[in-house]
Motif scaffolding. Structure first.
Motif, PDB file in Angstrom:
ATOM      1  N   GLU A 175      36.905  39.071  58.182  1.00  0.00           N
ATOM      2  CA  GLU A 175      36.862  37.703  58.519  1.00  0.00           C
ATOM      3  C   GLU A 175      36.987  36.760  57.456  1.00  0.00           C
ATOM      4  N   VAL A 176      36.754  37.154  56.315  1.00  0.00           N
ATOM      5  CA  VAL A 176      36.763  36.288  55.047  1.00  0.00           C
ATOM      6  C   VAL A 176      38.329  36.062  54.714  1.00  0.00           C
ATOM      7  N   ALA A 177      38.282  34.611  54.978  1.00  0.00           N
ATOM      8  CA  ALA A 177      39.440  33.934  54.549  1.00  0.00           C
ATOM      9  C   ALA A 177      39.950  33.477  53.162  1.00  0.00           C
ATOM     10  N   MET A 178      38.683  33.054  52.479  1.00  0.00           N
ATOM     11  CA  MET A 178      38.770  32.526  51.072  1.00  0.00           C
ATOM     12  C   MET A 178      37.348  33.216  50.274  1.00  0.00           C
ATOM     13  N   VAL A 179      37.908  33.544  49.025  1.00  0.00           N
ATOM     14  CA  VAL A 179      36.354  33.762  48.198  1.00  0.00           C
ATOM     15  C   VAL A 179      36.302  32.898  47.126  1.00  0.00           C
ATOM     16  N   PHE A 180      35.505  31.830  46.818  1.00  0.00           N
ATOM     17  CA  PHE A 180      35.510  30.912  45.975  1.00  0.00           C
ATOM     18  C   PHE A 180      34.205  31.343  45.098  1.00  0.00           C
ATOM     19  N   ALA A 181      34.807  31.846  43.814  1.00  0.00           N
ATOM     20  CA  ALA A 181      33.604  32.561  42.880  1.00  0.00           C
ATOM     21  C   ALA A 181      33.436  31.760  41.294  1.00  0.00           C
ATOM     22  N   ASP A 182      32.336  31.650  41.027  1.00  0.00           N
ATOM     23  CA  ASP A 182      32.373  31.378  39.388  1.00  0.00           C
ATOM     24  C   ASP A 182      32.409  32.465  38.698  1.00  0.00           C
ATOM     25  N   VAL A 183      32.690  32.570  37.448  1.00  0.00           N
ATOM     26  CA  VAL A 183      32.780  33.584  36.802  1.00  0.00           C
ATOM     27  C   VAL A 183      31.496  34.093  36.053  1.00  0.00           C
ATOM     28  N   ARG A 184      30.440  33.200  35.957  1.00  0.00           N
ATOM     29  CA  ARG A 184      29.118  33.674  35.768  1.00  0.00           C
ATOM     30  C   ARG A 184      28.251  33.691  36.827  1.00  0.00           C
ATOM     31  N   LEU A 185      27.683  34.646  37.301  1.00  0.00           N
ATOM     32  CA  LEU A 185      26.982  34.793  38.386  1.00  0.00           C
ATOM     33  C   LEU A 185      25.674  35.710  37.961  1.00  0.00           C
ATOM     34  N   ALA A 186      24.465  35.270  38.925  1.00  0.00           N
ATOM     35  CA  ALA A 186      23.358  36.232  38.832  1.00  0.00           C
ATOM     36  C   ALA A 186      23.619  37.600  39.235  1.00  0.00           C
ATOM     37  N   GLY A 187      22.881  38.353  38.530  1.00  0.00           N
ATOM     38  CA  GLY A 187      23.218  39.964  38.990  1.00  0.00           C
ATOM     39  C   GLY A 187      24.063  40.585  37.806  1.00  0.00           C
ATOM     40  N   ALA A 188      24.213  41.934  37.967  1.00  0.00           N
ATOM     41  CA  ALA A 188      24.927  42.587  36.789  1.00  0.00           C
ATOM     42  C   ALA A 188      26.341  42.341  36.865  1.00  0.00           C
ATOM     43  N   MET A 189      27.009  42.103  38.218  1.00  0.00           N
ATOM     44  CA  MET A 189      28.665  41.775  38.031  1.00  0.00           C
ATOM     45  C   MET A 189      28.743  40.300  37.666  1.00  0.00           C
ATOM     46  N   ASP A 190      29.705  40.188  37.143  1.00  0.00           N
ATOM     47  CA  ASP A 190      30.408  38.797  37.120  1.00  0.00           C
ATOM     48  C   ASP A 190      31.375  38.375  37.967  1.00  0.00           C
ATOM     49  N   GLY A 191      32.035  37.032  37.855  1.00  0.00           N
ATOM     50  CA  GLY A 191      32.904  36.704  38.939  1.00  0.00           C
ATOM     51  C   GLY A 191      34.294  37.378  38.742  1.00  0.00           C
ATOM     52  N   LEU A 192      34.673  37.990  37.523  1.00  0.00           N
ATOM     53  CA  LEU A 192      35.887  38.856  37.136  1.00  0.00           C
ATOM     54  C   LEU A 192      35.866  39.906  37.893  1.00  0.00           C
ATOM     55  N   GLN A 193      34.744  40.538  37.780  1.00  0.00           N
ATOM     56  CA  GLN A 193      34.642  42.016  38.254  1.00  0.00           C
ATOM     57  C   GLN A 193      34.680  41.620  39.842  1.00  0.00           C
ATOM     58  N   LEU A 194      33.954  40.754  40.484  1.00  0.00           N
ATOM     59  CA  LEU A 194      34.017  40.331  41.781  1.00  0.00           C
ATOM     60  C   LEU A 194      35.606  40.141  42.259  1.00  0.00           C
ATOM     61  N   ALA A 195      36.338  39.321  41.318  1.00  0.00           N
ATOM     62  CA  ALA A 195      37.651  39.072  41.654  1.00  0.00           C
ATOM     63  C   ALA A 195      38.540  40.310  41.769  1.00  0.00           C
ATOM     64  N   ARG A 196      38.383  41.259  40.883  1.00  0.00           N
ATOM     65  CA  ARG A 196      39.191  42.313  40.727  1.00  0.00           C
ATOM     66  C   ARG A 196      38.908  43.419  42.111  1.00  0.00           C
ATOM     67  N   ALA A 197      37.700  43.374  42.502  1.00  0.00           N
ATOM     68  CA  ALA A 197      37.180  44.143  43.605  1.00  0.00           C
ATOM     69  C   ALA A 197      37.707  43.346  45.122  1.00  0.00           C
ATOM     70  N   VAL A 198      37.783  41.976  45.081  1.00  0.00           N
ATOM     71  CA  VAL A 198      38.398  41.463  46.185  1.00  0.00           C
ATOM     72  C   VAL A 198      39.802  41.753  46.125  1.00  0.00           C
ATOM     73  N   SER A 199      40.549  41.680  44.943  1.00  0.00           N
ATOM     74  CA  SER A 199      41.851  41.760  45.171  1.00  0.00           C
ATOM     75  C   SER A 199      42.161  43.184  45.422  1.00  0.00           C
ATOM     76  N   THR A 200      41.434  44.057  45.146  1.00  0.00           N
ATOM     77  CA  THR A 200      41.950  45.569  45.385  1.00  0.00           C
ATOM     78  C   THR A 200      41.492  45.975  46.967  1.00  0.00           C
ATOM     79  N   LEU A 201      40.377  45.586  47.334  1.00  0.00           N
ATOM     80  CA  LEU A 201      39.873  46.046  48.575  1.00  0.00           C
ATOM     81  C   LEU A 201      40.081  45.028  49.781  1.00  0.00           C
ATOM     82  N   TRP A 202      40.048  43.635  49.592  1.00  0.00           N
ATOM     83  CA  TRP A 202      40.281  42.667  50.447  1.00  0.00           C
ATOM     84  C   TRP A 202      41.397  41.804  50.156  1.00  0.00           C
ATOM     85  N   PRO A 203      42.670  42.335  49.990  1.00  0.00           N
ATOM     86  CA  PRO A 203      43.767  41.367  49.428  1.00  0.00           C
ATOM     87  C   PRO A 203      44.157  40.225  50.482  1.00  0.00           C
ATOM     88  N   ARG A 204      43.604  40.231  51.658  1.00  0.00           N
ATOM     89  CA  ARG A 204      44.126  39.106  52.480  1.00  0.00           C
ATOM     90  C   ARG A 204      43.164  37.867  52.407  1.00  0.00           C
TER      91      ARG A 204
END
Length: 199
Positions: free
Chosen positions: A122-151
């Protein structure tokens, strides 16, 4: 004991006990059985059973303390805002609520991934900051989204002097402070453009 039989004076009825319809007896037995089953399983499973039974009547309440803001009804096309600064996240959410997309806010990449695992289609858009709470940052999230949810349309932002960090090629980078117009343009593209092909 003689069985009653149907006659013109006594038409057949769907009851075992006079005056109590069979469907009411069935509902009572089903409720009693559900209670027995619930007592024999761990509490978290019993809670899940209760939530499933209630799901037709009312939407479930979001769980508190998991970093995920209250969300829209299922099956809406979503914009996922991933930002650890609550004020900026709320501003982005308010802005995106003016579009055709429903909006969910998360304060960490981990919370965003939990939403994507459940509702990624259902996710059409992910708008993410580079610096985030938690262990992962926005760059790691971007790579995961690009690979697993490319739409999903991927928009990354940062205000720390980064021109364009190492992002997937299809990601859009908007430096902070971002202009509302730029975010709305990306949301419009996410809502109307065909999704990229899955390779």
């Amino acid at each position: 004991m003689r069985k009653p039989h149907a006659s013109a004076d006594h038409p057949p009825t769907d009851t075992l006990t006079p005056g109590i319809p069979l469907d009411q007896i069935g509902q009572t037995l089903a409720s009693f059985y559900d209670n027995l089953i619930s007592e024999g399983v761990p509490e978290h499973l019993a809670g899940l059973v209760r939530r499933v039974r209630q799901s037709d009547a009312e939407p479930p309440e979001p769980e508190a303390g998991n970093g995920i803001a209250a969300g829209p009804a299922p099956q809406a096309r979503l914009a996922l805002v991933v930002e650890d600064d609550a004020e900026i996240r709320e501003l982005a959410e308010a802005l995106l609520e003016e579009t055709e997309l429903a909006v969910l806010g998360c304060d960490s990449a981990e919370a965003a991934l939990a939403v994507l695992r459940e509702r990624g289609g259902e996710v059409a858009m992910v708008f993410a900051d580079v610096r985030l709470a938690g262990a992962m940052d926005g760059l790691q999230l971007a790579r995961a989204v690009s690979t697993l949810w490319p739409r999903a349309r991927l928009v990354v932002t940062s205000g720390h002097g980064v021109h364009r960090p190492e992002l997937p090629n299809e990601a859009v980078f908007i430096p902070k402070p971002w202009r509302p117009f730029d975010v709305l343009v990306e949301a419009e593209r996410a809502a109307t453009d065909p999704a990229p092909p899955v390779s």
